[in-house]
Design an enzyme around this catalytic site. Structure first.
Site, PDB file in Angstrom:
ATOM      1  N   ASP A   1       1.725   1.740  -3.225  1.00 15.23           N
ATOM      2  CA  ASP A   1       1.357   2.395  -4.545  1.00 15.23           C
ATOM      3  C   ASP A   1       0.591   3.525  -4.207  1.00 15.23           C
ATOM      4  OD1 ASP A   1       1.042  -0.012  -5.823  1.00 15.23           O
ATOM      5  OD2 ASP A   1      -0.638  -0.916  -4.101  1.00 15.23           O
TER       6      ASP A   1
ATOM      7  N   SER B   1      23.348 -21.306 -27.547  1.00 11.66           N
ATOM      8  CA  SER B   1      22.148 -22.452 -27.105  1.00 11.66           C
ATOM      9  C   SER B   1      22.976 -23.040 -25.907  1.00 11.66           C
ATOM     10  CB  SER B   1      21.212 -23.450 -27.903  1.00 11.66           C
ATOM     11  OG  SER B   1      21.855 -24.129 -29.085  1.00 11.66           O
TER      12      SER B   1
ATOM     13  N   LYS C   1      17.295 -23.996 -14.179  1.00  5.34           N
ATOM     14  CA  LYS C   1      17.103 -23.733 -15.481  1.00  5.34           C
ATOM     15  C   LYS C   1      15.320 -23.391 -15.687  1.00  5.34           C
ATOM     16  CE  LYS C   1      17.537 -25.527 -20.257  1.00  5.34           C
ATOM     17  NZ  LYS C   1      16.432 -24.715 -20.416  1.00  5.34           N
TER      18      LYS C   1
ATOM     19  N   ALA D   1       0.823  -1.830  -0.028  1.00  9.20           N
ATOM     20  CA  ALA D   1      -0.358   0.034   0.196  1.00  9.20           C
ATOM     21  C   ALA D   1       0.736   1.226   0.175  1.00  9.20           C
ATOM     22  CB  ALA D   1      -1.020   0.303   1.292  1.00  9.20           C
TER      23      ALA D   1
ATOM     24  N   CYS E   1     -19.600 -51.684   1.267  1.00 14.79           N
ATOM     25  CA  CYS E   1     -18.983 -52.106   0.452  1.00 14.79           C
ATOM     26  C   CYS E   1     -17.010 -52.573   0.182  1.00 14.79           C
ATOM     27  CB  CYS E   1     -18.755 -50.489  -0.479  1.00 14.79           C
ATOM     28  SG  CYS E   1     -17.366 -50.836  -2.219  1.00 14.79           S
TER      29      CYS E   1
HETATM   30  C1  9MJ Z   1      18.147 -20.552 -18.607  1.00 14.72           C
HETATM   31  N1  9MJ Z   1      17.115 -20.710 -18.768  1.00 14.72           N
HETATM   32  O1  9MJ Z   1      17.768 -20.414 -17.181  1.00 14.72           O
HETATM   33  C2  9MJ Z   1      21.496 -20.083 -19.472  1.00 14.72           C
HETATM   34  N2  9MJ Z   1      19.774 -20.753 -18.393  1.00 14.72           N
HETATM   35  O2  9MJ Z   1      23.934 -18.829 -20.373  1.00 14.72           O
HETATM   36  C3  9MJ Z   1      20.433 -20.062 -17.252  1.00 14.72           C
HETATM   37  N3  9MJ Z   1      20.011 -20.723 -19.733  1.00 14.72           N
HETATM   38  C4  9MJ Z   1      22.505 -19.536 -20.411  1.00 14.72           C
HETATM   39  N4  9MJ Z   1      21.753 -20.467 -17.973  1.00 14.72           N
HETATM   40  C5  9MJ Z   1      23.793 -19.137 -21.726  1.00 14.72           C
HETATM   41  N5  9MJ Z   1      20.767 -19.912 -16.124  1.00 14.72           N
HETATM   42  C6  9MJ Z   1      23.208 -19.917 -22.500  1.00 14.72           C
HETATM   43  C7  9MJ Z   1      22.032 -19.998 -21.816  1.00 14.72           C
END
Ligand code: 9MJ
Length: 677
Positions: free
Chosen positions: A43, A88, A121, A40, A436
């Protein structure tokens, strides 16, 4: 200076002050998870700033906290070329693969042991945030890794993404990467509101985050509860010489970094971290699909370099998938303790959530209709943590010639009694009651279960034999069983028969609350059983109570009162209670009735994640006479802080209130003869 100028200067001063305060509160809330003021108050500051800016539009700046949602809906998203490609991660699914990874890393670095940064992750949307002179300039999606989309207007609406960095010393240009995700609480709350308003609900938190970011109107994104965690820095030469130090630096600049991140040593440390996070998974406020290991040292990272589009120095170690596809062979109906008929899917065995699953619940008839599940279908099965596996959906495209629709049987598949479904209720029930055998078996299992009478050695197979062989008709008959009789049963020897008879003897002095719970009265769980026991003090008084007297008990509403009242009017139930008394059962009056509990007068607050259900901790404390409150104040006696406890713990420390952890709590329980599990 003219009057107008003076007013403007005063407004500017106040605006600057308000922005600084709001940014500080945002930092405490989103980065430190330790808010200083209630919502609050926050806000109120936001409103005051918005009002001042409305009076002085010339003082509005793009990085003002009021300017998160700006501009009109866009036509589309502009393409952005990543200066440094967004990579990736290589995946691993087993300990062997993690050991192979560590071996390759050690080989590449010619070293004995490596320090890794390990972190959860998150399964959301990868994003690159560019800050120039500390101001958020651009947010871009990963796209194909080379080119993404400019989603700045949408990302600006996410409260945990700072529009300005804190402190100083940041590089002229800083590119931070991380994950945008939807916290589970926000996902659930959003869906509850949407479904009450008859609007479309979000399918899962991952899709929800992706869909929310792709909205052309930033106002729509702003209405979605999104959040952000940073996990890497691109373009940051000389920023820090390790990943963990870089993350610490980002946190100081006001970027949220996952508090579960750790540094660990070697494959062994990685695997221990993986196991720990897997245990914690269900208690985290967001979904994760594994953990990530990164060689912590930046020089070592550079030495290792990249293969195709993934770094050699990082690995995503996935958890077993929680959803898999398999074939539904048939739909059976199971009868539960209270006669509830549950349709169960018999499946072709499938490995999901780390175990092989052959049965999954379909919940009830309406759910089967809604999902249009038929025998022979390919279905998505979900098993999350210890939750019972369920059929989530049907892959309609793979249906070859539909089987007929499922219909709930009109007679109980076990005892043949009529099946009833009360108007407005989702559950169909066998009307056979304890006639039953299925209901009888389940109620005996429940009676013996750990939180009820805690009779060890009375497993499913044994109960089956006892009921089918007509040795036991009601729970009272258990106390008449002799060693020889039991020893003659399948898979029972003299020793286990003797042990079971001893266990039964030992169980003859239960606390009243346990006995009430064990009786299996509908809607009476452990907590309600505790309230009833404390309120009435003995069974005779409870049995005599009318519905009105029952609703006077804390936590007992009209539905529970009705079930309790009806239970004690049923002649069969009264017979069982008499038979238990004749068998020598003597229940113990609740502690409070005997005098004030050892914790009488104390007020406790529970916070963070405990390994036992909250309700259990609460009822244990109440059974010792303590009161349990929701928020910390000067009147709080003790705060029980589980894992990841946040603001309540901080508040307790601020007020000098005693804080104890779960281990200390368990010791305290043991001192008073109580067991948590
Ligand atoms: C995720 N998705 O939580 C990376 N990621 O690091 C973490 N992805 C990442 N690190 C380098 N914690 C490329 C992707």
């Amino acid at each position: 200076m003219s009057g107008a100028d003076t007013r403007q200067a005063a407004a500017q001063a106040r605006i600057t002050e308000l922005r600084a305060q709001i940014e500080q509160h945002n930092y405490r809330y989103h980065v430190l998870d330790d808010p200083l003021v209630p919502d609050a108050e926050f806000d109120r500051l936001m409103r005051e700033l918005a009002e001042l800016e409305a009076e002085h539009p010339e003082l509005v700046t793009p990085d003002s906290p009021t300017q998160r949602v700006g501009g009109a809906p866009a036509e589309g998203f502009e393409e952005v070329r990543h200066a440094v490609p967004m990579l990736s991660l290589a995946n691993a699914f087993s300990a062997d693969e993690v050991q192979d990874f560590d071996r390759r890393v050690r080989g590449g670095l010619e070293t004995e042991s490596v320090i890794y940064a390990a972190e959860p992750k998150l399964d959301g949307v990868a994003i690159a945030l560019t800050y120039e002179n500390g101001r958020l300039l651009r947010a871009a999606t990963r796209g194909d890794g080379q080119r993404g989309e400019n989603v700045t207007a949408n990302v600006r609406t996410i409260p945990s993404v700072p529009l300005r960095l804190r402190g100083g010393g940041w590089p002229h240009r800083l590119e931070v990467r991380g994950e945008i995700y939807m916290p589970l609480a926000g996902f659930r709350a959003y869906n509850e509101t949407a479904s009450a308003a008859g609007e479309k609900t979000l399918v899962n938190p991952r899709n929800a985050a992706a869909g929310s970011l792709r909205q052309l109107d930033p106002a729509v994104t702003a209405s979605r509860p999104l959040a952000f965690f940073a996990y890497s820095v691109a373009l940051a030469d000389g920023l820090a010489d390790s990943h963990s130090a870089a993350m610490k630096q980002l946190r100081e600049w006001g970027l949220p970094v996952n508090p579960e991140a750790r540094t660990v040593q070697g494959a062994e440390g990685c695997l221990a971290y993986h196991a720990e996070l897997q245990r914690k998974r269900e208690r985290l406020p967001y979904e994760i699909d594994g953990v990530v290991y990164k060689v912590d040292d930046r020089t070592q990272q550079d030495t290792l370099g990249y293969v195709s589009r993934a770094p050699r120095w990082a690995l995503a170690h996935k958890f077993p998938a929680q959803e898999e596809v398999t074939r539904l062979v048939s739909i059976d109906v199971q009868v539960g303790r209270t006669g509830a008929l549950t349709p169960v899917a018999r499946l072709e065995p499938v490995f999901v959530g780390g175990v092989t699953v052959t049965n999954a619940t379909l919940h009830n008839e309406d759910e089967i209709r809604r999902k249009d599940v038929r025998a022979g279908d390919w279905v998505v099965v979900r098993r999350a943590g210890d939750v019972i596996p369920e059929v989530v959906s049907v892959i309609l495209e793979r249906r070859e010639g539909a089987s007929p629709e499922f219909v709930m049987p009109v007679a109980c598949p076990v005892c043949g009694s009529a099946v009833e479904r009360i108007e407005g209720e989702a559950v169909a029930r066998c009307s056979g009651g304890l006639f039953c055998p299925a209901q009888r078996k389940q109620s005996i299992r429940h009676f013996a279960s750990r939180h009820a009478m805690d009779i060890e050695g009375l497993g499913d197979k044994l109960v089956e034999q006892l009921v089918d062989g007509e040795l036991v008709h009601s729970v009272a008959d258990l106390y008449r069983l002799g060693v020889e009789q039991l020893a003659a049963l399948e898979r029972m020897g003299q020793k286990s028969a003797r042990n079971l008879v001893d266990e039964l003897q030992r169980s003859k002095r239960p606390e009243l609350a346990r006995l009430l719970y064990a009786l299996g009265i509908r809607e009476v769980g452990e907590v309600t059983a505790g309230s009833l026991a404390r309120h009435f003090g003995d069974l005779e008084a409870l049995m005599a109570a009318d519905e009105e007297a029952l609703t006077a008990v804390p936590d007992v509403g009209p539905v529970v009162a009705h079930h309790v009242h009806a239970f004690f009017r049923e002649p069969h139930n009264l017979e069982v209670i008499r038979a238990l008394q004749q068998a020598g059962l003597e229940w113990q009056a609740p502690r409070e009735a005997a005098g004030p509990g050892p914790l009488a007068g104390q007020t406790w607050v529970l916070t963070g994640a405990l390994s036992m259900p909250r309700m259990r901790a609460r009822s244990l404390l109440e059974s010792l006479g303590a009161k349990v409150a929701g928020s910390v104040s000067r009147k709080t006696s003790v705060v029980l802080a589980g894992e990841a406890a946040g603001s309540k713990r901080a508040r307790a420390e601020q007020l000098g209130v005693e804080v104890i952890d779960e281990e200390a709590f368990r010791r305290l329980l043991a001192e008073h003869g109580l067991q948590a599990d």
